[in-house]
Design a protein around this motif. Structure first.
Motif, PDB file in Angstrom:
ATOM      1  N   ALA A  45      11.812 -68.903  11.218  1.00  0.00           N
ATOM      2  CA  ALA A  45      12.551 -69.441  10.077  1.00  0.00           C
ATOM      3  C   ALA A  45      13.113 -68.324   9.209  1.00  0.00           C
ATOM      4  CB  ALA A  45      11.647 -70.359   9.248  1.00  0.00           C
ATOM      5  N   MET A  46      12.366 -67.242   9.067  1.00  0.00           N
ATOM      6  CA  MET A  46      12.843 -66.105   8.278  1.00  0.00           C
ATOM      7  C   MET A  46      14.009 -65.422   8.983  1.00  0.00           C
ATOM      8  SD  MET A  46       9.084 -64.716   7.077  1.00  0.00           S
ATOM      9  CE  MET A  46       9.560 -63.696   5.676  1.00  0.00           C
ATOM     10  N   ALA A  47      13.908 -65.286  10.309  1.00  0.00           N
ATOM     11  CA  ALA A  47      15.002 -64.692  11.077  1.00  0.00           C
ATOM     12  C   ALA A  47      16.247 -65.571  11.013  1.00  0.00           C
ATOM     13  CB  ALA A  47      14.570 -64.492  12.523  1.00  0.00           C
ATOM     14  N   GLU A  48      16.058 -66.881  11.066  1.00  0.00           N
ATOM     15  CA  GLU A  48      17.191 -67.801  10.970  1.00  0.00           C
ATOM     16  C   GLU A  48      17.886 -67.673   9.615  1.00  0.00           C
ATOM     17  OE1 GLU A  48      15.468 -71.581  11.753  1.00  0.00           O
ATOM     18  OE2 GLU A  48      15.379 -71.277  13.937  1.00  0.00           O
ATOM     19  N   ARG A  49      17.109 -67.459   8.579  1.00  0.00           N
ATOM     20  CA  ARG A  49      17.718 -67.299   7.256  1.00  0.00           C
ATOM     21  C   ARG A  49      18.561 -66.025   7.204  1.00  0.00           C
ATOM     22  NH1 ARG A  49      14.931 -68.651   1.425  1.00  0.00           N
ATOM     23  NH2 ARG A  49      16.619 -67.869   0.109  1.00  0.00           N
ATOM     24  N   LEU A  50      18.051 -64.944   7.795  1.00  0.00           N
ATOM     25  CA  LEU A  50      18.830 -63.706   7.849  1.00  0.00           C
ATOM     26  C   LEU A  50      20.085 -63.892   8.699  1.00  0.00           C
ATOM     27  CD1 LEU A  50      15.943 -61.109   8.243  1.00  0.00           C
ATOM     28  CD2 LEU A  50      17.617 -61.150   6.391  1.00  0.00           C
ATOM     29  N   ALA A  51      19.954 -64.594   9.824  1.00  0.00           N
ATOM     30  CA  ALA A  51      21.122 -64.855  10.661  1.00  0.00           C
ATOM     31  C   ALA A  51      22.148 -65.697   9.910  1.00  0.00           C
ATOM     32  CB  ALA A  51      20.693 -65.550  11.956  1.00  0.00           C
ATOM     33  N   GLY A  52      21.656 -66.604   9.084  1.00  0.00           N
ATOM     34  CA  GLY A  52      22.555 -67.415   8.277  1.00  0.00           C
ATOM     35  C   GLY A  52      23.357 -66.606   7.272  1.00  0.00           C
ATOM     36  N   GLU A  53      22.867 -65.404   6.973  1.00  0.00           N
ATOM     37  CA  GLU A  53      23.585 -64.501   6.075  1.00  0.00           C
ATOM     38  C   GLU A  53      24.520 -63.564   6.841  1.00  0.00           C
ATOM     39  OE1 GLU A  53      23.535 -64.522   2.779  1.00  0.00           O
ATOM     40  OE2 GLU A  53      22.112 -66.202   2.693  1.00  0.00           O
ATOM     41  N   GLY A  54      24.599 -63.754   8.155  1.00  0.00           N
ATOM     42  CA  GLY A  54      25.566 -62.996   8.934  1.00  0.00           C
ATOM     43  C   GLY A  54      25.018 -61.817   9.715  1.00  0.00           C
ATOM     44  N   TYR A  55      23.688 -61.769   9.894  1.00  0.00           N
ATOM     45  CA  TYR A  55      23.091 -60.661  10.633  1.00  0.00           C
ATOM     46  C   TYR A  55      22.620 -61.117  12.013  1.00  0.00           C
ATOM     47  CZ  TYR A  55      23.020 -58.512   6.034  1.00  0.00           C
ATOM     48  OH  TYR A  55      23.393 -58.022   4.809  1.00  0.00           O
ATOM     49  N   HIS A 212      -1.408 -60.396  -1.007  1.00  0.00           N
ATOM     50  CA  HIS A 212      -0.961 -59.885   0.281  1.00  0.00           C
ATOM     51  C   HIS A 212      -0.601 -61.050   1.209  1.00  0.00           C
ATOM     52  CE1 HIS A 212      -0.966 -56.886   3.597  1.00  0.00           C
ATOM     53  NE2 HIS A 212      -1.326 -57.932   4.317  1.00  0.00           N
ATOM     54  N   GLY A 213       0.657 -61.100   1.650  1.00  0.00           N
ATOM     55  CA  GLY A 213       1.115 -62.175   2.520  1.00  0.00           C
ATOM     56  C   GLY A 213       1.935 -63.244   1.821  1.00  0.00           C
ATOM     57  N   TRP A 214       2.272 -63.027   0.552  1.00  0.00           N
ATOM     58  CA  TRP A 214       2.889 -64.096  -0.244  1.00  0.00           C
ATOM     59  C   TRP A 214       4.262 -64.542   0.244  1.00  0.00           C
ATOM     60  CZ3 TRP A 214       4.250 -59.145  -1.754  1.00  0.00           C
ATOM     61  CH2 TRP A 214       5.571 -58.953  -2.155  1.00  0.00           C
ATOM     62  N   GLY A 220      -1.945 -68.637   3.694  1.00  0.00           N
ATOM     63  CA  GLY A 220      -2.625 -69.410   2.662  1.00  0.00           C
ATOM     64  C   GLY A 220      -2.246 -68.987   1.262  1.00  0.00           C
ATOM     65  N   VAL A 221      -1.749 -67.762   1.092  1.00  0.00           N
ATOM     66  CA  VAL A 221      -1.385 -67.251  -0.239  1.00  0.00           C
ATOM     67  C   VAL A 221       0.120 -67.336  -0.482  1.00  0.00           C
ATOM     68  CG1 VAL A 221      -3.371 -65.699  -0.316  1.00  0.00           C
ATOM     69  CG2 VAL A 221      -1.193 -64.875   0.618  1.00  0.00           C
ATOM     70  N   TYR A 222       0.839 -68.028   0.397  1.00  0.00           N
ATOM     71  CA  TYR A 222       2.294 -68.142   0.226  1.00  0.00           C
ATOM     72  C   TYR A 222       2.631 -68.647  -1.166  1.00  0.00           C
ATOM     73  CZ  TYR A 222       7.023 -70.043   0.768  1.00  0.00           C
ATOM     74  OH  TYR A 222       8.345 -70.338   0.604  1.00  0.00           O
ATOM     75  N   ASP A 223       3.627 -68.015  -1.783  1.00  0.00           N
ATOM     76  CA  ASP A 223       4.084 -68.399  -3.115  1.00  0.00           C
ATOM     77  C   ASP A 223       5.595 -68.597  -3.071  1.00  0.00           C
ATOM     78  OD1 ASP A 223       5.234 -67.608  -5.946  1.00  0.00           O
ATOM     79  OD2 ASP A 223       3.129 -68.117  -6.281  1.00  0.00           O
ATOM     80  N   GLU A 224       6.052 -69.803  -3.273  1.00  0.00           N
ATOM     81  CA  GLU A 224       7.469 -70.109  -3.095  1.00  0.00           C
ATOM     82  C   GLU A 224       8.351 -69.323  -4.052  1.00  0.00           C
ATOM     83  OE1 GLU A 224      10.517 -73.943  -2.817  1.00  0.00           O
ATOM     84  OE2 GLU A 224       8.399 -74.243  -3.334  1.00  0.00           O
ATOM     85  N   ARG A 225       7.976 -69.250  -5.318  1.00  0.00           N
ATOM     86  CA  ARG A 225       8.792 -68.508  -6.286  1.00  0.00           C
ATOM     87  C   ARG A 225       8.816 -67.023  -5.934  1.00  0.00           C
ATOM     88  NH1 ARG A 225       7.292 -69.734 -12.363  1.00  0.00           N
ATOM     89  NH2 ARG A 225       9.043 -68.282 -12.601  1.00  0.00           N
ATOM     90  N   GLY A 226       7.665 -66.485  -5.581  1.00  0.00           N
ATOM     91  CA  GLY A 226       7.610 -65.078  -5.194  1.00  0.00           C
ATOM     92  C   GLY A 226       8.387 -64.816  -3.920  1.00  0.00           C
ATOM     93  N   ALA A 227       8.338 -65.762  -2.988  1.00  0.00           N
ATOM     94  CA  ALA A 227       9.081 -65.602  -1.739  1.00  0.00           C
ATOM     95  C   ALA A 227      10.579 -65.603  -1.998  1.00  0.00           C
ATOM     96  CB  ALA A 227       8.704 -66.706  -0.760  1.00  0.00           C
ATOM     97  N   GLU A 228      11.033 -66.475  -2.885  1.00  0.00           N
ATOM     98  CA  GLU A 228      12.466 -66.514  -3.195  1.00  0.00           C
ATOM     99  C   GLU A 228      12.912 -65.242  -3.902  1.00  0.00           C
ATOM    100  OE1 GLU A 228      14.919 -68.624  -2.211  1.00  0.00           O
ATOM    101  OE2 GLU A 228      13.268 -69.265  -0.922  1.00  0.00           O
ATOM    102  N   ARG A 229      12.039 -64.686  -4.723  1.00  0.00           N
ATOM    103  CA  ARG A 229      12.361 -63.394  -5.349  1.00  0.00           C
ATOM    104  C   ARG A 229      12.509 -62.316  -4.275  1.00  0.00           C
ATOM    105  NH1 ARG A 229       8.172 -60.191  -9.337  1.00  0.00           N
ATOM    106  NH2 ARG A 229       9.262 -58.186  -9.371  1.00  0.00           N
ATOM    107  N   LEU A 234      15.794 -58.704  -0.865  1.00  0.00           N
ATOM    108  CA  LEU A 234      16.079 -58.261   0.496  1.00  0.00           C
ATOM    109  C   LEU A 234      17.549 -58.459   0.853  1.00  0.00           C
ATOM    110  CD1 LEU A 234      15.067 -57.221   3.244  1.00  0.00           C
ATOM    111  CD2 LEU A 234      14.558 -59.604   3.855  1.00  0.00           C
ATOM    112  N   LEU A 235      18.092 -59.618   0.538  1.00  0.00           N
ATOM    113  CA  LEU A 235      19.479 -59.898   0.900  1.00  0.00           C
ATOM    114  C   LEU A 235      20.449 -59.007   0.130  1.00  0.00           C
ATOM    115  CD1 LEU A 235      19.303 -63.781   1.214  1.00  0.00           C
ATOM    116  CD2 LEU A 235      19.383 -62.091   3.065  1.00  0.00           C
ATOM    117  N   THR A 236      20.140 -58.738  -1.130  1.00  0.00           N
ATOM    118  CA  THR A 236      20.983 -57.821  -1.903  1.00  0.00           C
ATOM    119  C   THR A 236      20.917 -56.414  -1.318  1.00  0.00           C
ATOM    120  OG1 THR A 236      20.688 -59.095  -3.932  1.00  0.00           O
ATOM    121  CG2 THR A 236      21.381 -56.802  -4.180  1.00  0.00           C
ATOM    122  N   PHE A 237      19.718 -55.983  -0.966  1.00  0.00           N
ATOM    123  CA  PHE A 237      19.495 -54.664  -0.375  1.00  0.00           C
ATOM    124  C   PHE A 237      20.281 -54.504   0.923  1.00  0.00           C
ATOM    125  CE2 PHE A 237      16.439 -52.056   2.295  1.00  0.00           C
ATOM    126  CZ  PHE A 237      16.715 -50.844   1.695  1.00  0.00           C
TER     127      PHE A 237
END
Length: 243
Positions: A45-55, A212-214, A220-229, A234-237
């Motif tokens: 899913a993370m790779a698909e999101r990057l591909a959706g940005e043109g990579y 660690h792992g957010w 288990g420690v996934y944080d949606e707001r932190g992940a979106e940050r 990453l995308l700006t970089f």
């Protein structure tokens, strides 16, 4: 975005990988270095999101030397046996040098698929240091290296990433968990010093309150707001560096 399952011949064998194609042709590629739990739907899913940005995105299996394994549950694999021992053995048995050598084949696979321009690397957990090592080993291709909750980035080990950054020609971004025993403040300071002495364009950012792992959705420690940050950074970089 379309996923293509491929096999990549390395010096030590054959690594399976997922290759994610953007909807429109792109010459910019990204290697996503996995965390300790291997390629799985959350990383897809993370790779698909990057591909959706043109990579054009490659997600290689770094544990290919061990044959078939898993699936591994990111919430429990380190807390129960026998998966804890198996997983530790695979992590410790896949050295930074192995992944550094493998990355030559990963870059070649991306290039063959059409990523003839600049390449970015991003790694999570154990992949964080490997993303930085790839930038150091292949400075003429890797223009941007990002690590999120990467561990042991400035340890006492001879293969610690901070000892090899002098050859990097691109930019480096490190996003650290607010409290992370695998990358404590003293390691952050050592990494910052090494990057600054090497005159590398870099950012080390502390995500206060994140564990660690957010960033990865099945942790288990996934944080949606932190992940979106993390995605915003990453995308700006990558956009600033790889386009």
């Amino acid at each position: 975005m379309a996923k293509q399952d491929i096999s990549i011949r390395t010096e030590d064998g054959t690594a399976k990988a997922g290759l994610f194609h953007p909807s429109q042709r792109s010459t910019a590629g990204v290697i996503l270095y996995m965390d300790a739990f291997g390629p799985r739907p959350a990383l897809d899913a993370m790779a698909e999101r990057l591909a959706g940005e043109g990579y054009l995105v490659l997600v290689p299996d770094l544990f290919y030397r061990f044959g078939d394994y898993g699936p591994l549950d990111a919430k429990t694999a380190f807390s129960v046996e026998p998966t804890r021992s198996v997983l530790r053995g695979m992590v410790e048995g896949t050295t930074q040098d192995m992944t550094r050598r493998d990355s030559a084949a990963f870059i070649a696979a991306l290039t063959e698929a059409g990523a003839t321009g600049r390449i970015g690397t991003v790694g999570y957990c154990m992949g964080g240091g490997r993303a930085i090592h790839a930038a150091a080993a292949y400075p003429d291709r890797v223009a941007a290296a990002a690590s999120f909750h990467g561990g042991r980035l400035a340890s006492d080990a001879p293969d610690s990433p901070h000892r090899h950054v002098a050859t990097i020609k691109g930019r480096v971004y490190v996003g650290s968990a607010g409290v992370d025993g695998s990358f404590p403040p003293e390691q952050s300071a050592l990494l910052a010093e090494a990057l600054r002495r090497a005159e590398i364009d870099h950012i080390i950012e502390n995500y206060v309150g994140m564990a660690h792992g957010w960033t990865v959705s099945d942790h288990g420690v996934y944080d949606e707001r932190g992940a979106e940050r993390h995605w915003k950074r990453l995308l700006t970089f990558f956009d600033e560096t790889l386009r």
